[in-house]
Write an enzyme that holds these catalytic residues in place. Structure first.
Site: not given
Ligand SMILES: NC(=O)C1=CN([C@@H]2O[C@H](COP(=O)(O)OP(=O)(O)OC[C@H]3O[C@@H](n4cnc5c(N)ncnc54)[C@H](OP(=O)(O)O)[C@@H]3O)[C@@H](O)[C@H]2O)C=CC1
Ligand SMILES: CC(=O)C(=O)O
Ligand SMILES: [Mg+2]
Length: 625
Positions: A472, A520, A210, A112, A228, A157, A299-300, A359, A322-323
């Protein structure tokens, strides 16, 4: 008033179901507790909604309802109980006439629910339907997640949870988390104790700054801890009543939320970083005080805070990020498998990362650790990585002030040249792997992906590029699976953060189907958390994280290896989590942070992994309907 009384009454029924602790030893039962917990129900009684289970510990008009990490008992709690009660049980529970007369087995109830979900048009509608099931029949909700993970996980998720968070204040129907605002900093302990389920073992906490790749969503980000933790239960079998989602409300920079009349958070900008950190200090202290056994998953949090909080608390609290760490581990696992399939020897791989946030840097550091464990010097390992952000290749002499977390990977071998675009970086580096963690849709363009393939092809016939657009939700993915297949002539070893569908192309008279991978952190965080809990780990060590990656990489079965997959199929995430948890437990013991008695470890050592597997399986929630 009547419903409030009923609410407190139902809370009374939730008393003590911890298998290991009595309510009197629980901090939740202290005299300062806002609610009266009456120690009547046993663990099993509260775990089970099953008609085959023991009698309801709270007979009468408000039968015991259980878990679903929802603190709000409802007046009509019996609706939580499904349709499989025998006539006798209906009599003993005073349910006669309150539910339809038909007696249904679990498969009918699943049928169902599946029919209802499949007829809903949008992801949000499906989510809302699932959420209703979660509040009314949690066993059914988790059975759906466990037995139909491939279909259900994207609903609770990523990617659907991204839409849910964007609209959370509008679609809100009931509380499912703790909401703690910076203005309540003097009451954190009281709020923690208000959680109606004693002794939570795992908490996911965000400040919403974030959320996925969607930016600062403030309290609307609470959907992430809720989602999560649903996966902690579905993928690792942590009992839902032992999970605690928390959102810390420090305001938001999100103008849309600030202007939204329905927004549920504080309508202020975020205070200074220093003030947020003080609040976080107080939160962590309160958590350790009220729930000393609880593992905390960050997280985030936006990057600066993510790194800062991890550094600040990792040696004093039971916590991980986690990130940074979970993503690092899951990508390392996929990278090991992908490198094995790529034809490029792992020591010859050259990796470009687009995205140098929590990340990107977290993953790159985890991979550096892998290479140093293989015998490379730290410098040689680090030299395999080129990180790119919005200003181009991260170099020491780029001229801007680098954020602290980027400095480790800043290149010094660029001879004064700066590389502003990804194309320029690929042309310069000639990478074999391209990882995207930018939260920016489409930045892996056709020319970028073709350039990556060309650089791999130049190394020899049959070599395959590693291409991981990991951001994501799907609307932020650096490229789609279809693009990856088309622009690499089907050679890419592909993993994305959110799930893409299989892609079938015509090849002459026949067809070829390509299978994507989902890279992921859901493949590791449930096992890390479960392992830390079961090992009674006092800390989450780097070795525990590293081990999660190695054990995930080793968990592929013959069929998955044959299909060329780099992660176990998502349907097997529960099996993989048990393996990860077991190895994490062993790493905790090796690092001297497991508080389990040594005799237990000696016993397991004698019998091998089978005994430890049995122990883990005996502690996980596996609902029957
Ligand atoms: N698959 C998974 O399990 C996971 C996926 N993620 C995903 O990773 C992504 C990033 O997360 P997080 O690292 O925390 O985010 P942040 O905002 O900390 O980092 C993003 C980075 O990307 C850079 N950036 C953004 N746009 C551009 C562009 N056009 N060209 C080049 N560099 C760029 C930023 O540059 P600057 O430093 O210059 O601003 C920064 O260094 C998110 O979408 C998140 O969902 C995160 C965790 C787990
Ligand atoms: C999957 C995850 O933790 C993120 O996108 O932030
Ligand atoms: Mg996350």
């Amino acid at each position: 008033m009547a419903s409030q009384l009923r609410t407190l009454g139902a809370r009374t029924c939730l008393a003590s179901f911890s298998p290991s602790s009595s309510p009197s030893s629980s901090p939740s039962s202290s005299s300062t507790h806002l609610y009266l917990f009456r120690p009547r129900a046993s663990f099993h009684e509260l775990v089970s909604h099953s008609p085959r289970g023991p009698p309801d510990p709270c007979p009468g008009p408000g039968p015991a309802y259980a878990h679903a990490n929802a603190p709000a008992p409802v007046a009509d709690g019996y609706r939580r109980l499904g349709l499989s009660f025998t006539p006798e049980q209906r009599v003993s529970k005073n349910l006669t006439g309150l539910i339809p007369h038909v007696m249904e087995d679990g498969s009918k109830q699943l049928e169902r629910a599946l029919k209802m979900i499949r007829t809903r048009q949008t992801g949000i509608d499906k989510y809302l339907y699932l959420s209703t099931i979660k509040s009314q029949n949690a066993d059914l909700f988790y059975r759906l997640l466990m037995d139909h993970g491939k279909e259900m996980m994207p609903l609770v998720y990523t990617p659907t949870i991204g839409d849910v968070c964007l609209q959370y204040s509008t679609i809100y129907t009931r509380p499912e988390a703790l909401y703690i605002s910076i203005k309540q900093r003097k009451s954190i302990r009281t709020i923690l104790r208000n959680w109606p389920y004693p002794n939570p073992e795992i908490c996911v906490v965000t400040d919403g700054s974030r959320i996925l790749g969607l930016g600062d969503l403030g309290v609307n980000g609470v959907g992430i801890p809720i989602g999560k933790l649903a996966l902690y239960t579905a993928a690792a079998g942590i009992h839902p009543s032992k999970t605690l989602p928390i959102v810390l409300d420090c305001g938001t920079a999100n103008e849309t939320n600030l202007k939204d009349p329905l927004y549920l958070g504080m309508r202020t900008k975020r205070p200074s970083v220093a003030e947020q950190q003080e609040f976080m200090d107080e939160f962590m202290e309160a958590v350790a005080d009220v729930y000393p056994d609880m593992v905390v998953q960050f997280e985030d949090f936006e990057s600066e805070k993510a790194f800062n909080y991890l550094d600040r608390y990792r040696n004093t609290h039971k916590c991980f990020n986690d990130d940074i760490q979970g993503t690092g581990a899951v990508v390392l696992a996929g990278y090991i498998s992908a490198a094995n399939l790529s034809g490029v020897p792992i020591d010859e791989q050259r990796l470009v990362f687009m995205g140098a946030g929590s990340a990107g840097v977290g993953v790159a550091k985890q991979l550096v650790e892998y290479y140093t464990k293989r015998g490379l010097s730290e410098q040689a390992a680090k030299d395999k990585f080129w990180l790119v952000d919005t200003k181009g290749l991260v170099t020491k002499d780029r001229g801007d002030k680098l954020a602290e977390h980027k400095k480790y990977f800043a290149r010094t071998d660029n001879n004064g040249h700066q590389f502003r675009t990804l194309e320029q970086v690929i042309e310069y580096v000639k990478p074999s792997a391209l990882v995207g963690l930018t939260a920016t849709f489409g930045v892996f363009t056709e020319s970028v992906i073709r350039a990556l393939k060309a650089s791999v092809d130049a190394g020899g016939l049959g070599r395959r590029p590693i291409l991981f657009p990991l951001s994501n939700p799907l609307t932020k993915a650096e490229c789609t699976f279809e693009q990856a297949v088309n622009w690499t002539d089907g050679t890419a070893l592909f993993a994305s953060g959110s799930p893409f569908s299989n892609y079938t192309v015509k090849a002459g008279d026949s067809t070829i189907t390509y299978y994507p991978n989902q890279g992921n952190n859901v493949y590791v965080f449930p096992g890390i958390g479960l392992g830390a809990i079961l090992a009674k780990a006092s800390r989450v060590t780097d070795n525990m994280i590293y081990t999660s990656a190695a054990s995930l990489a080793a968990s592929l079965n013959a069929d998955e290896i044959h299909k060329g997959l780099i992660y176990p199929r998502i349907e097997r995430v529960r099996e993989a989590s048990i393996i990860v948890a077991r190895e994490v437990m062993k790493a905790a013991r090796r690092d001297g942070v497991s508080m389990l008695p040594e005799s237990k470890w000696l016993e397991w050592e004698e019998w091998g992994d089978a005994a430890l597997n049995k122990y883990i399986k005996a502690h996980v929630y596996d609902p029957t309907l």
